[in-house]
Design a protein around this motif. Sequence first.
Motif, PDB file in Angstrom:
ATOM      1  N   GLU A  32       0.822  -1.198   0.000  1.00  0.00           N
ATOM      2  CA  GLU A  32       0.000   0.000   0.000  1.00  0.00           C
ATOM      3  C   GLU A  32       0.863   1.258   0.000  1.00  0.00           C
ATOM      4  O   GLU A  32       1.845   1.342   0.727  1.00  0.00           O
ATOM      5  CB  GLU A  32      -0.929   0.024   1.212  1.00  0.00           C
ATOM      6  CG  GLU A  32      -1.876   1.204   1.176  1.00  0.00           C
ATOM      7  CD  GLU A  32      -3.011   1.099   2.177  1.00  0.00           C
ATOM      8  OE1 GLU A  32      -3.866   1.995   2.161  1.00  0.00           O
ATOM      9  OE2 GLU A  32      -3.033   0.144   2.956  1.00  0.00           O
ATOM     10  N   VAL A  33       0.474   2.204  -0.834  1.00  0.00           N
ATOM     11  CA  VAL A  33       1.141   3.507  -0.905  1.00  0.00           C
ATOM     12  C   VAL A  33       0.196   4.548  -0.328  1.00  0.00           C
ATOM     13  O   VAL A  33      -0.955   4.649  -0.741  1.00  0.00           O
ATOM     14  CB  VAL A  33       1.515   3.859  -2.362  1.00  0.00           C
ATOM     15  CG1 VAL A  33       1.997   5.293  -2.474  1.00  0.00           C
ATOM     16  CG2 VAL A  33       2.565   2.898  -2.883  1.00  0.00           C
ATOM     17  N   THR A  34       0.693   5.289   0.653  1.00  0.00           N
ATOM     18  CA  THR A  34      -0.098   6.365   1.253  1.00  0.00           C
ATOM     19  C   THR A  34       0.518   7.732   0.971  1.00  0.00           C
ATOM     20  O   THR A  34      -0.179   8.734   0.983  1.00  0.00           O
ATOM     21  CB  THR A  34      -0.224   6.171   2.774  1.00  0.00           C
ATOM     22  OG1 THR A  34       1.090   6.086   3.340  1.00  0.00           O
ATOM     23  CG2 THR A  34      -1.007   4.904   3.103  1.00  0.00           C
TER      24      THR A  34
ATOM     25  N   TRP B 299      -0.883  -1.347  -4.598  1.00  0.00           N
ATOM     26  CA  TRP B 299      -0.187  -1.640  -5.837  1.00  0.00           C
ATOM     27  C   TRP B 299       0.089  -3.137  -5.873  1.00  0.00           C
ATOM     28  O   TRP B 299       0.257  -3.772  -4.836  1.00  0.00           O
ATOM     29  CB  TRP B 299       1.137  -0.889  -5.901  1.00  0.00           C
ATOM     30  CG  TRP B 299       0.991   0.585  -6.143  1.00  0.00           C
ATOM     31  CD1 TRP B 299       0.474   1.510  -5.281  1.00  0.00           C
ATOM     32  CD2 TRP B 299       1.365   1.293  -7.312  1.00  0.00           C
ATOM     33  NE1 TRP B 299       0.512   2.759  -5.837  1.00  0.00           N
ATOM     34  CE2 TRP B 299       1.057   2.651  -7.095  1.00  0.00           C
ATOM     35  CE3 TRP B 299       1.932   0.924  -8.520  1.00  0.00           C
ATOM     36  CZ2 TRP B 299       1.289   3.633  -8.047  1.00  0.00           C
ATOM     37  CZ3 TRP B 299       2.179   1.899  -9.461  1.00  0.00           C
ATOM     38  CH2 TRP B 299       1.851   3.244  -9.234  1.00  0.00           C
ATOM     39  N   GLU B 300       0.182  -3.690  -7.082  1.00  0.00           N
ATOM     40  CA  GLU B 300       0.485  -5.104  -7.237  1.00  0.00           C
ATOM     41  C   GLU B 300       1.569  -5.273  -8.296  1.00  0.00           C
ATOM     42  O   GLU B 300       1.470  -4.704  -9.380  1.00  0.00           O
ATOM     43  CB  GLU B 300      -0.779  -5.869  -7.642  1.00  0.00           C
ATOM     44  CG  GLU B 300      -0.614  -7.350  -7.658  1.00  0.00           C
ATOM     45  CD  GLU B 300      -1.935  -8.084  -7.909  1.00  0.00           C
ATOM     46  OE1 GLU B 300      -1.870  -9.262  -8.272  1.00  0.00           O
ATOM     47  OE2 GLU B 300      -3.020  -7.467  -7.746  1.00  0.00           O
TER      48      GLU B 300
ATOM     49  N   ASN C 132       3.864  11.726  -2.636  1.00  0.00           N
ATOM     50  CA  ASN C 132       4.893  12.728  -2.910  1.00  0.00           C
ATOM     51  C   ASN C 132       6.298  12.193  -2.660  1.00  0.00           C
ATOM     52  O   ASN C 132       7.273  12.870  -2.952  1.00  0.00           O
ATOM     53  CB  ASN C 132       4.677  13.968  -2.036  1.00  0.00           C
ATOM     54  CG  ASN C 132       3.418  14.702  -2.435  1.00  0.00           C
ATOM     55  OD1 ASN C 132       3.137  14.852  -3.611  1.00  0.00           O
ATOM     56  ND2 ASN C 132       2.651  15.139  -1.457  1.00  0.00           N
ATOM     57  N   ALA C 133       6.388  11.008  -2.103  1.00  0.00           N
ATOM     58  CA  ALA C 133       7.693  10.428  -1.771  1.00  0.00           C
ATOM     59  C   ALA C 133       8.331   9.790  -2.996  1.00  0.00           C
ATOM     60  O   ALA C 133       7.664   9.445  -3.965  1.00  0.00           O
ATOM     61  CB  ALA C 133       7.527   9.380  -0.674  1.00  0.00           C
ATOM     62  N   LEU C 134       9.635   9.653  -2.929  1.00  0.00           N
ATOM     63  CA  LEU C 134      10.385   8.914  -3.944  1.00  0.00           C
ATOM     64  C   LEU C 134      10.671   7.515  -3.398  1.00  0.00           C
ATOM     65  O   LEU C 134      10.935   7.351  -2.208  1.00  0.00           O
ATOM     66  CB  LEU C 134      11.702   9.618  -4.259  1.00  0.00           C
ATOM     67  CG  LEU C 134      11.585  10.958  -4.961  1.00  0.00           C
ATOM     68  CD1 LEU C 134      12.956  11.615  -5.067  1.00  0.00           C
ATOM     69  CD2 LEU C 134      10.984  10.791  -6.344  1.00  0.00           C
ATOM     70  N   TYR C 135      10.642   6.526  -4.283  1.00  0.00           N
ATOM     71  CA  TYR C 135      10.850   5.139  -3.884  1.00  0.00           C
ATOM     72  C   TYR C 135      11.899   4.494  -4.779  1.00  0.00           C
ATOM     73  O   TYR C 135      11.986   4.799  -5.965  1.00  0.00           O
ATOM     74  CB  TYR C 135       9.543   4.344  -4.008  1.00  0.00           C
ATOM     75  CG  TYR C 135       8.437   4.851  -3.115  1.00  0.00           C
ATOM     76  CD1 TYR C 135       8.279   4.351  -1.824  1.00  0.00           C
ATOM     77  CD2 TYR C 135       7.558   5.840  -3.553  1.00  0.00           C
ATOM     78  CE1 TYR C 135       7.266   4.820  -0.994  1.00  0.00           C
ATOM     79  CE2 TYR C 135       6.541   6.303  -2.726  1.00  0.00           C
ATOM     80  CZ  TYR C 135       6.400   5.791  -1.460  1.00  0.00           C
ATOM     81  OH  TYR C 135       5.405   6.262  -0.642  1.00  0.00           O
ATOM     82  N   ASN C 136      12.681   3.595  -4.197  1.00  0.00           N
ATOM     83  CA  ASN C 136      13.598   2.748  -4.958  1.00  0.00           C
ATOM     84  C   ASN C 136      13.008   1.345  -4.950  1.00  0.00           C
ATOM     85  O   ASN C 136      12.685   0.814  -3.887  1.00  0.00           O
ATOM     86  CB  ASN C 136      14.993   2.719  -4.316  1.00  0.00           C
ATOM     87  CG  ASN C 136      15.682   4.052  -4.396  1.00  0.00           C
ATOM     88  OD1 ASN C 136      15.631   4.734  -5.409  1.00  0.00           O
ATOM     89  ND2 ASN C 136      16.335   4.447  -3.322  1.00  0.00           N
ATOM     90  N   LEU C 137      12.863   0.743  -6.136  1.00  0.00           N
ATOM     91  CA  LEU C 137      12.334  -0.602  -6.267  1.00  0.00           C
ATOM     92  C   LEU C 137      13.467  -1.535  -6.667  1.00  0.00           C
ATOM     93  O   LEU C 137      14.230  -1.225  -7.601  1.00  0.00           O
ATOM     94  CB  LEU C 137      11.242  -0.661  -7.329  1.00  0.00           C
ATOM     95  CG  LEU C 137       9.847  -0.180  -6.929  1.00  0.00           C
ATOM     96  CD1 LEU C 137       9.818   1.298  -6.622  1.00  0.00           C
ATOM     97  CD2 LEU C 137       8.849  -0.514  -8.009  1.00  0.00           C
TER      98      LEU C 137
ATOM     99  N   MET D 233       8.206   7.814  -8.404  1.00  0.00           N
ATOM    100  CA  MET D 233       7.090   8.303  -7.600  1.00  0.00           C
ATOM    101  C   MET D 233       5.911   7.384  -7.888  1.00  0.00           C
ATOM    102  O   MET D 233       5.597   7.135  -9.044  1.00  0.00           O
ATOM    103  CB  MET D 233       6.743   9.742  -7.954  1.00  0.00           C
ATOM    104  CG  MET D 233       7.797  10.734  -7.516  1.00  0.00           C
ATOM    105  SD  MET D 233       7.280  12.433  -7.777  1.00  0.00           S
ATOM    106  CE  MET D 233       6.248  12.677  -6.346  1.00  0.00           C
ATOM    107  N   LEU D 234       5.321   6.863  -6.852  1.00  0.00           N
ATOM    108  CA  LEU D 234       4.126   6.043  -6.983  1.00  0.00           C
ATOM    109  C   LEU D 234       2.958   6.990  -6.733  1.00  0.00           C
ATOM    110  O   LEU D 234       2.615   7.277  -5.603  1.00  0.00           O
ATOM    111  CB  LEU D 234       4.181   4.877  -5.998  1.00  0.00           C
ATOM    112  CG  LEU D 234       5.407   3.972  -6.162  1.00  0.00           C
ATOM    113  CD1 LEU D 234       5.485   2.944  -5.049  1.00  0.00           C
ATOM    114  CD2 LEU D 234       5.423   3.302  -7.524  1.00  0.00           C
TER     115      LEU D 234
END
Length: 171
Positions: A53-55, A138-139, A58-63, A131-132
């Motif tokens: 889950e993304v709440t 998300w899946e 505005n955040a940046l994410y590394n996958l 950015m998500l």
Amino acid sequence: MLNKRYTSGSIMILLLVLSLTFTGCIQSPYYQKEYNMQQNMWAYNNKPTFKFEVTDTNALYNLYFLIRHTEAYPYSNIWVWVYTKKPGSKTFEKTRLEIPLAEPSGKWMGRGMGSIWEQRMPISNDGDTVMLRKKGVWEIQIEQNMRVNPLPEVLQVGLRIEKKPFGNFRH
């Protein structure tokens, strides 16, 4: 001769400071899950699924794609299909990625212990943060896309998502 009271107290304070220092440097994942491969073989029909889950949009994410394989893995890379379904969507977006597992010299990349190797590779565009932008669940599914089925000597695959510190901003 040292005073025992000060020696043990000093050691306790030093251990406390060191533990706080080291735990402050290790980034906890926002999400991480791994799947074990039965009989160390990854078949086409085995598509590990990751839901998170993304709440904070505005955040940046590394996958990162996680893989643990043996030294007997017969290739220097792995091709995978990454399927992404955004919150509210009924369909997956499909992306094919090549993930190098060994250097051109044949030396395995990542961390090794005995005959087992573990690697964490970025799966976003060119390893950039992403950015998500949609709140919700998300899946992501990952499918091996090598010419061999099942793919031997794969012990585990997974997904790790790190929320980048200080990544909050608005466009």
